[in-house]
Design a protein around this motif. Sequence first.
Motif, mmCIF file in Angstrom:
data_model
loop_
_atom_site.group_PDB
_atom_site.id
_atom_site.type_symbol
_atom_site.label_atom_id
_atom_site.label_comp_id
_atom_site.label_asym_id
_atom_site.label_seq_id
_atom_site.Cartn_x
_atom_site.Cartn_y
_atom_site.Cartn_z
ATOM 1 N N UNK A 1 0.736 -1.302 0.099
ATOM 2 C CA UNK A 1 -0.003 -0.137 0.060
ATOM 3 C C UNK A 1 0.958 1.216 0.171
ATOM 4 N N UNK A 2 0.477 2.243 -0.904
ATOM 5 C CA UNK A 2 1.333 3.478 -0.913
ATOM 6 C C UNK A 2 0.892 4.356 0.210
ATOM 7 N N UNK A 3 1.875 4.307 1.248
ATOM 8 C CA UNK A 3 1.541 5.543 2.193
ATOM 9 C C UNK A 3 2.581 6.718 2.192
ATOM 10 N N UNK A 4 3.076 7.047 1.167
ATOM 11 C CA UNK A 4 3.927 8.256 0.718
ATOM 12 C C UNK A 4 3.108 9.325 1.005
ATOM 13 N N UNK A 5 2.877 9.931 2.414
ATOM 14 C CA UNK A 5 1.843 11.082 2.403
ATOM 15 C C UNK A 5 2.635 12.464 2.329
ATOM 16 N N UNK A 6 3.919 12.137 3.085
ATOM 17 C CA UNK A 6 4.494 13.430 3.104
ATOM 18 C C UNK A 6 5.161 13.995 1.891
ATOM 19 N N UNK A 7 5.671 12.868 1.010
ATOM 20 C CA UNK A 7 6.314 13.113 -0.387
ATOM 21 C C UNK A 7 5.488 12.304 -1.346
ATOM 22 N N UNK A 8 4.348 12.543 -1.749
ATOM 23 C CA UNK A 8 3.670 11.492 -2.568
ATOM 24 C C UNK A 8 4.511 11.148 -3.710
ATOM 25 N N UNK A 9 4.612 9.997 -4.015
ATOM 26 C CA UNK A 9 5.089 9.278 -5.276
ATOM 27 C C UNK A 9 4.119 8.354 -6.017
ATOM 28 N N UNK A 10 3.858 8.329 -7.342
ATOM 29 C CA UNK A 10 3.020 7.641 -7.723
ATOM 30 C C UNK A 10 3.695 6.706 -8.964
ATOM 31 N N UNK B 1 2.146 -4.560 8.383
ATOM 32 C CA UNK B 1 1.044 -3.920 9.326
ATOM 33 C C UNK B 1 -0.058 -4.733 9.387
ATOM 34 N N UNK B 2 -1.040 -4.480 10.427
ATOM 35 C CA UNK B 2 -2.094 -5.291 10.398
ATOM 36 C C UNK B 2 -3.242 -4.767 9.742
ATOM 37 N N UNK B 3 -4.239 -5.483 9.386
ATOM 38 C CA UNK B 3 -5.419 -4.850 8.859
ATOM 39 C C UNK B 3 -5.544 -4.769 7.172
ATOM 40 N N UNK B 4 -4.465 -5.455 6.522
ATOM 41 C CA UNK B 4 -4.733 -5.694 5.097
ATOM 42 C C UNK B 4 -5.635 -6.639 4.758
ATOM 43 N N UNK B 5 -6.275 -6.541 3.670
ATOM 44 C CA UNK B 5 -7.216 -7.382 3.052
ATOM 45 C C UNK B 5 -6.370 -8.373 2.121
ATOM 46 N N UNK B 6 -4.943 -8.195 1.692
ATOM 47 C CA UNK B 6 -4.245 -8.906 0.885
ATOM 48 C C UNK B 6 -3.449 -9.903 1.865
ATOM 49 N N UNK B 7 -3.241 -11.166 1.483
ATOM 50 C CA UNK B 7 -2.336 -11.834 2.473
ATOM 51 C C UNK B 7 -0.961 -11.192 2.314
ATOM 52 N N UNK B 8 -0.291 -10.952 1.046
ATOM 53 C CA UNK B 8 1.086 -10.619 1.011
ATOM 54 C C UNK B 8 1.166 -9.215 0.606
ATOM 55 N N UNK B 9 0.860 -8.201 1.571
ATOM 56 C CA UNK B 9 0.756 -6.767 1.740
ATOM 57 C C UNK B 9 1.573 -6.285 2.730
ATOM 58 N N UNK B 10 1.990 -4.802 2.463
ATOM 59 C CA UNK B 10 2.618 -4.304 3.593
ATOM 60 C C UNK B 10 2.492 -2.749 3.139
ATOM 61 N N UNK B 11 2.896 -2.066 4.088
ATOM 62 C CA UNK B 11 2.763 -0.645 3.967
ATOM 63 C C UNK B 11 3.954 0.032 3.619
ATOM 64 N N UNK B 12 3.988 0.757 2.529
ATOM 65 C CA UNK B 12 5.057 1.429 2.045
ATOM 66 C C UNK B 12 5.196 3.033 2.408
ATOM 67 N N UNK B 13 5.959 3.438 3.147
ATOM 68 C CA UNK B 13 6.297 4.774 3.231
ATOM 69 C C UNK B 13 7.216 5.524 2.727
ATOM 70 N N UNK B 14 8.105 5.232 1.889
ATOM 71 C CA UNK B 14 9.061 5.836 1.168
ATOM 72 C C UNK B 14 9.348 4.924 -0.275
ATOM 73 N N UNK B 15 9.014 5.902 -1.163
ATOM 74 C CA UNK B 15 9.191 4.894 -2.673
ATOM 75 C C UNK B 15 10.554 5.939 -3.576
ATOM 76 N N UNK B 16 11.477 5.284 -4.103
ATOM 77 C CA UNK B 16 12.471 6.174 -4.756
ATOM 78 C C UNK B 16 12.546 5.425 -6.086
ATOM 79 N N UNK B 17 12.259 6.137 -7.076
ATOM 80 C CA UNK B 17 12.200 5.623 -8.439
ATOM 81 C C UNK B 17 13.660 5.740 -8.961
#
Length: 331
Positions: free
Chosen positions: A76-85, A99-115
């Motif tokens: 899940x894209x959680x780059x709120x401070x510096x949004x990256x698409x 993190x907890x609470x995801x609806x997909x078995x293999x999922x994670x919260x992503x807080x930083x993305x660098x292309x």
Amino acid sequence: MRCALFIAVSLSVAALWGESNGNAVLRDIHEVRTAIEDLRFGTKFDIQATITGLGQTYSEKTLFTVQSGDAAISCWNHTDDKPVSPRIGDFVRIVGVLNHGQTFRLAADCTQIEILSSHNALPAVRNIQAKDLLNPGNDNLRVRIEGVLTDVLTDEFYTSLLYLVIRSGDEIVYANVWEKDAPAGLLENLGARIAVEGIFRGHLGYRLLMRKSLVVTGSNHITILDRPQPAPLPDSFLYGEMPSSAFRKTTRTHYIDGRVVAVWGKNQVLITTGTRNLIHAELVRPILPKVGADIRLTGFLESDLFNLILVRATWSPAPEPTSLSHNPPAM
């Protein structure tokens, strides 16, 4: 001096204790996938991989899939401070936490993305049998399956999201694609043999019946291999001689000509044949023929234990008028 040495040793022991208890930052996608499967939520990761798929947006968070080698995860894209698409084909560095609470078995919260680079070749698609989809290691990979298109459903919440129901061997696989990305004429090709490429998701949210689901990103990933070849409905079926095999795991459509004697609801049709047998059909589209019209019905065989039914049926004008000894009254 002794105090400083004691503090240094204590910090080293604490660091080692922390790493042994899951606080280490994972830098290999295989390790991240294993950590998610083991429900080691709270584990941090810092990995590099290629964007292979973009999913839906929920609560302003977008799901995307990354793959490196033969391992893939969804984030899940959680780059709120510096949004990256990111886009499909981007090679990225992603940092985040499980993190907890995801609806997909293999999922994670992503807080930083660098292309790191763009327009990269995607990992090879894995050709796979539907019966093997749920084997460990296939989640979130790009896969290709072949089967017979038996239905096209519309999502009950997102009306522009379609589900292609595909029978492959003894298995049912669902391929979900946005209507704008789907090839035209799918409903007219029920019974066709098709190939579908997509991101495999073994657990698509709360839909328990959809454990084998592919997320398709474009019409070029849906290929019709063989057009449907409807067979004439055998006369013996009209007189009660219908083997159970005719309704079990059927993937072939049948057709029959007749005159419309009744229509009701949005998609219910009753015709009488030249031998004065009544055939009930449930149309795949809510477009009803006129009572008295001579039509050809094409659909899949089913039975309500008493009568023959053509389901997910389409209709067209009959090539020849229906010859009846008498015209039954409209119902």
